[in-house]
Design an enzyme around this catalytic site. Structure first.
Site, PDB file in Angstrom:
ATOM      1  N   ASP A 169     -12.039   3.318  19.316  1.00 36.07           N
ATOM      2  CA  ASP A 169     -12.639   3.179  18.088  1.00 36.07           C
ATOM      3  C   ASP A 169     -14.277   3.404  18.057  1.00 36.07           C
ATOM      4  O   ASP A 169     -14.882   3.493  16.966  1.00 36.07           O
ATOM      5  CB  ASP A 169     -12.524   1.812  17.410  1.00 36.07           C
ATOM      6  CG  ASP A 169     -13.135   0.753  18.140  1.00 36.07           C
ATOM      7  OD1 ASP A 169     -13.207   0.787  19.415  1.00 36.07           O
ATOM      8  OD2 ASP A 169     -13.690  -0.160  17.567  1.00 36.07           O
ATOM      9  N   TYR A 275     -21.758   5.326  24.811  1.00 36.12           N
ATOM     10  CA  TYR A 275     -21.409   4.891  26.221  1.00 36.12           C
ATOM     11  C   TYR A 275     -22.154   5.893  27.246  1.00 36.12           C
ATOM     12  O   TYR A 275     -22.125   5.585  28.332  1.00 36.12           O
ATOM     13  CB  TYR A 275     -20.072   4.923  26.314  1.00 36.12           C
ATOM     14  CG  TYR A 275     -19.427   3.620  25.827  1.00 36.12           C
ATOM     15  CD1 TYR A 275     -19.298   2.475  26.614  1.00 36.12           C
ATOM     16  CD2 TYR A 275     -18.966   3.558  24.508  1.00 36.12           C
ATOM     17  CE1 TYR A 275     -18.552   1.520  26.228  1.00 36.12           C
ATOM     18  CE2 TYR A 275     -18.188   2.493  24.076  1.00 36.12           C
ATOM     19  CZ  TYR A 275     -18.310   1.301  24.714  1.00 36.12           C
ATOM     20  OH  TYR A 275     -17.729   0.308  24.341  1.00 36.12           O
TER      21      TYR A 275
END
Length: 452
Positions: A169, A275
């Site tokens: 997600d 990330y």
């Protein structure tokens, strides 16, 4: 029509169930089953789920709460998998052990992600085997158990014929933030292209009604020195407030969104997945991390506490604070994905899938993250041209680290797992990799296979 949620005791379960229930006509769902090995926790979460289904939304969807594998999966059509092996106690170890050695401490990236991956591989394989045994023959497993990159590689290697789609997600959360920053109300009308590995990718274009948003987005990020919408920038206190509903804007996440600016100052062509900060700015993330109070502690003090305090208050008084009952909006996306599979809509989603030439200059068997059209037979991946050398080089290093980890876990090979830790970009040297691995082995006794 039965949908089973494996990991029914998750704080996200109520939100996911609400998303399913709001699509009950599309999904024709008759029954939702919660399955978890932690009965006490799941029973508490089930109180919320029952309220959502039968009081808030007034549906006639049957709710089954079980710790029995056969009851969980018999004749089910969809399994939503969201397991967290070891719970938050082990997540805390994943984050704090690498930090003690001066490396990124994060639950899905670096050494922490690899530790979590090694705990999750065999439970996920067992889940596949159980579903294969009991579920309907045309079942689909929608897996968003982290770390999805490692889990998807293990599934590819060990159960290549499983009807499983691995998803994440985070790109959707990034698009949510982009929409808010750009003042776009209907985020579903945003169309984007993306490539990478899970938690390791780039948006190459973002369009809204045919307009290329990337120039505006670059300007916005440069001006504000962060990728967060204006409403968040005006009141930064909301970032650490327990009442903030966006789980991706709590405490330590501030540095992640700020990192979007810092990366794009150097590499402005693509919008990176948040990330990537942990890999491209590993040193900086260690410097502003607190090795005694990590993201696991933040979650326990906010999302976890809010939910279970809310449940206790409801049981005592009958009063509901709906804000405490929901966490994350990714349930909408998962429910939409299951509707696309069931109804053969060919809607476009971002998924983790075997490459098979879709990115020509990446290995055929790489588990990559790419857009695909979803229908009753699964994903039809959208192929693209060669990717640039910089991104390909980063991806190959990460991919090989993950492949070595899976091989080492399956074979029980200490050397291969050490190679995986050493190769990971968050780790500065072989000796540091070995020190972290040895500490991780001690912490993960009873969860990891023995390494020789």
């Amino acid at each position: 029509m039965v949908i089973t949620i494996a990991g029914g005791g998750s704080t996200f379960t109520a939100g996911i169930v609400k998303s399913i229930a709001l699509r009950r006509e599309e999904l024709e769902v008759d029954e939702i089953r919660l399955f978890d090995i932690n009965k006490e926790r799941q029973d508490k979460v089930a109180v919320v789920v029952d309220w959502v289904l039968h009081k808030e939304l007034n549906t006639d969807i049957k709710l089954v709460v079980t710790t029995d594998v056969q009851q969980a999966y018999t004749d089910t059509s969809f399994v939503f998998a969201q397991m967290r092996v070891g719970g938050y106690a082990m997540r805390e170890q994943d984050e704090k052990i690498p930090l003690r050695h001066g490396c990124v401490g994060q639950e899905t990236c670096g050494c922490g992600g690899m530790a979590y991956g090694m705990r999750t591989i065999f439970p996920m394989i067992k889940l596949i085997d159980d579903v294969e045994k009991y579920a309907k023959k045309d079942y689909w497993i929608l897996n968003y158990s982290n770390p999805a990159a490692i889990v998807s590689e293990a599934c590819r290697k060990l159960r290549p014929k499983a009807r499983i789609i691995n998803i994440c997600d985070m790109p959707i959360a990034i698009i949510d933030v982009v929409a808010a920053a750009m003042g776009i109300q209907n985020k579903k009308e945003i169309v984007y292209d993306y490539f990478g590995l899970n938690h390791f990718g780039w948006f190459t274009s973002i369009q809204y009604h045919g307009e290329d948003l990337m120039p505006k987005l670059r300007a916005y990020i440069k001006e504000n020195k962060i990728l967060l919408p204006e409403s968040y920038l005006k009141g930064m206190g909301a970032l650490t407030s327990s009442s903030s509903q966006n789980r991706h804007t709590k405490g330590s996440w501030y540095y992640v969104w700020k990192g979007e600016y810092e990366i794009m100052e150097n590499f402005p062509e693509y919008l990176p997945n948040t990330y990537l900060n942990y890999y491209l700015q590993a040193k900086e993330f260690v410097e502003h991390s607190d090795p005694n109070h990590t993201r696991a502690n933040e979650v326990e003090e906010t999302r976890e506490k809010n939910l279970f305090d809310g449940i206790d208050h409801y049981l005592k008084t009958g009063e509901v604070d709906a804000n405490t009952f929901y966490a994350g909006s990714h349930g909408d996306w998962i429910a939409d994905l299951s509707a696309a599979l069931k109804n053969d809509t060919k809607a476009r989603f971002l998924i983790i899938t075997e490459n098979r030439g879709a990115i020509p200059n990446m290995p055929y068997d790489a588990m990559v993250e790419l857009p695909a059209y979803i229908g009753k037979n699964g994903p039809e991946v959208i192929a693209r041209d060669n990717i640039p050398l910089f991104q390909q080089g980063l991806m190959m290093q990460q991919l090989n680290s993950e492949k070595l980890l899976v091989e080492g876990c399956v074979e029980g090979s200490y050397e291969k797992v050490l190679q995986a830790f050493t190769l990971n970009k968050t780790v500065p040297s072989m000796s540091v990799a070995k020190a972290i691995l040895d500490d991780m082995i001690e912490a993960n006794k009873g969860y990891w296979p023995e390494l020789h």
